[in-house]
Motif scaffolding. Structure first.
Motif, short mmCIF file in Angstrom:
data_model
loop_
_atom_site.label_atom_id
_atom_site.label_comp_id
_atom_site.label_asym_id
_atom_site.label_seq_id
_atom_site.Cartn_x
_atom_site.Cartn_y
_atom_site.Cartn_z
N SER A 34 0.91 -1.24 0.00
CA SER A 34 0.01 -0.06 -0.11
C SER A 34 0.68 1.42 -0.01
CB SER A 34 -0.94 0.06 1.19
OG SER A 34 -1.75 1.05 1.19
N ARG A 35 0.40 2.22 -0.62
CA ARG A 35 1.28 3.48 -0.72
C ARG A 35 0.26 4.62 -0.73
NH1 ARG A 35 4.87 0.30 -0.01
NH2 ARG A 35 6.46 -0.32 -1.62
N ARG A 36 0.82 5.97 -0.30
CA ARG A 36 0.12 7.17 -0.23
C ARG A 36 0.41 7.68 -1.71
NH1 ARG A 36 3.44 8.37 3.95
NH2 ARG A 36 3.93 10.29 2.86
N PHE A 37 -0.47 8.67 -2.15
CA PHE A 37 -0.34 9.27 -3.57
C PHE A 37 1.07 9.81 -3.62
CE2 PHE A 37 -0.46 12.76 -6.42
CZ PHE A 37 -1.24 12.24 -7.67
N ASN A 38 1.61 10.61 -2.79
CA ASN A 38 2.98 11.24 -2.92
C ASN A 38 4.21 10.05 -2.95
OD1 ASN A 38 2.00 13.65 -3.42
ND2 ASN A 38 1.80 14.25 -1.12
N GLU A 39 3.80 9.10 -2.04
CA GLU A 39 4.93 8.05 -2.29
C GLU A 39 5.04 7.54 -3.84
OE1 GLU A 39 5.31 5.30 1.76
OE2 GLU A 39 3.13 5.77 1.00
N ILE A 40 3.97 7.19 -4.22
CA ILE A 40 3.86 6.67 -5.69
C ILE A 40 4.31 7.62 -6.55
CG2 ILE A 40 2.39 5.84 -7.53
CD1 ILE A 40 0.30 5.33 -5.39
N LYS A 41 3.95 9.00 -6.54
CA LYS A 41 4.70 9.85 -7.14
C LYS A 41 6.14 10.10 -7.24
CE LYS A 41 3.90 14.86 -8.58
NZ LYS A 41 5.10 14.99 -8.83
N GLY A 63 -10.92 -2.22 -11.23
CA GLY A 63 -10.89 -3.08 -10.23
C GLY A 63 -9.63 -3.75 -9.70
N ILE A 64 -8.66 -2.97 -10.23
CA ILE A 64 -7.21 -3.67 -9.91
C ILE A 64 -6.64 -2.95 -8.72
CG2 ILE A 64 -4.88 -3.63 -10.77
CD1 ILE A 64 -6.27 -3.78 -13.94
N ILE A 65 -7.05 -1.75 -8.43
CA ILE A 65 -6.34 -1.29 -7.30
C ILE A 65 -7.72 -0.51 -6.46
CG2 ILE A 65 -4.18 -0.62 -8.09
CD1 ILE A 65 -4.94 2.44 -8.37
N SER A 66 -7.37 -0.10 -5.26
CA SER A 66 -8.41 0.56 -4.44
C SER A 66 -7.95 1.77 -3.75
CB SER A 66 -8.94 -0.31 -3.35
OG SER A 66 -8.03 -0.67 -2.41
N ARG A 67 -8.64 2.67 -3.84
CA ARG A 67 -8.46 4.13 -3.02
C ARG A 67 -9.07 4.17 -1.67
NH1 ARG A 67 -10.80 9.20 -3.26
NH2 ARG A 67 -9.14 10.92 -3.19
N GLU A 68 -8.34 4.50 -0.56
CA GLU A 68 -8.94 4.34 0.68
C GLU A 68 -8.55 5.88 1.17
OE1 GLU A 68 -8.91 2.23 5.08
OE2 GLU A 68 -7.33 1.83 3.80
N PRO A 73 -6.59 15.37 10.74
CA PRO A 73 -5.85 15.77 9.71
C PRO A 73 -4.28 15.17 9.95
CG PRO A 73 -6.17 17.36 11.48
CD PRO A 73 -6.96 15.90 11.87
N PRO A 74 -3.58 15.29 8.98
CA PRO A 74 -4.17 15.78 7.58
C PRO A 74 -4.98 14.65 6.78
CG PRO A 74 -2.04 15.39 7.20
CD PRO A 74 -2.16 15.18 8.69
N VAL A 75 -5.72 14.73 5.91
CA VAL A 75 -6.47 13.55 5.04
C VAL A 75 -5.40 12.98 4.53
CG1 VAL A 75 -8.02 12.93 3.51
CG2 VAL A 75 -8.53 14.67 5.26
N GLU A 76 -5.59 11.61 4.48
CA GLU A 76 -4.55 10.72 4.00
C GLU A 76 -5.19 9.68 2.90
OE1 GLU A 76 -1.61 7.15 4.90
OE2 GLU A 76 -1.77 8.87 6.30
N VAL A 77 -4.77 9.77 1.61
CA VAL A 77 -5.22 8.90 0.58
C VAL A 77 -4.45 7.78 0.48
CG1 VAL A 77 -6.20 8.43 -1.56
CG2 VAL A 77 -6.71 10.57 -0.35
N ARG A 78 -4.64 6.35 0.46
CA ARG A 78 -3.94 5.16 0.47
C ARG A 78 -4.35 4.45 -0.83
NH1 ARG A 78 0.11 5.03 3.65
NH2 ARG A 78 0.84 2.88 3.11
N TYR A 79 -3.44 3.85 -1.64
CA TYR A 79 -3.94 3.08 -2.74
C TYR A 79 -3.04 1.80 -2.39
CZ TYR A 79 -5.34 7.28 -5.27
OH TYR A 79 -5.90 8.37 -5.63
N SER A 80 -3.96 0.67 -2.78
CA SER A 80 -3.33 -0.61 -2.72
C SER A 80 -3.97 -1.57 -3.79
CB SER A 80 -3.88 -1.25 -1.32
OG SER A 80 -5.14 -1.12 -1.12
#
Length: 111
Positions: A34-41, A63-68, A73-80
């Protein structure tokens, strides 16, 4: 398989998912964990925020990845990777192995 229309749809989906370097790199990145958006970037430099967002949405749509979204604060978006996305691990490794054995190791030989 079905008729020609089904085959064409399958080819279109395949090319849309695997015919783009960013999608393959994103899938590979998330198969690791799992990674945060900025980690992926950061790991996929020089991808732009716009391009990364577009490809993440596309892969999420398949349906290959999910966004959570995690509350802040701060809001965190993680992809897995989803269970469906994890099924890509072995076929991707097999494809990479084939490329190494038949393309990379052969150098610049023309078929």
């Amino acid at each position: 398989m079905g008729d020609r229309k089904d085959f064409d749809r399958m080819i279109d989906a395949y090319v849309e998912i695997f015919g783009n370097r960013w999608n393959i790199l994103i899938i590979n990145e998330l198969l690791i964990g799992s990674r945060r958006f900025n980690e992926i970037k950061r790991n996929l430099e020089p991808v732009t925020q716009t391009v990364l967002t577009r490809h993440l949405r596309q892969l999420e749509g398949y349906g290959i990845i999910s966004r959570e979204v995690l509350p802040g604060p701060p809001v965190e978006v993680r992809y897995s990777t989803t269970p469906k996305g994890l099924e890509l691990f072995t076929p991707m490794l097999d494809t990479f192995k084939w490329i190494i054995e038949n393309v990379v190791e052969k150098g610049s030989e023309e078929p």
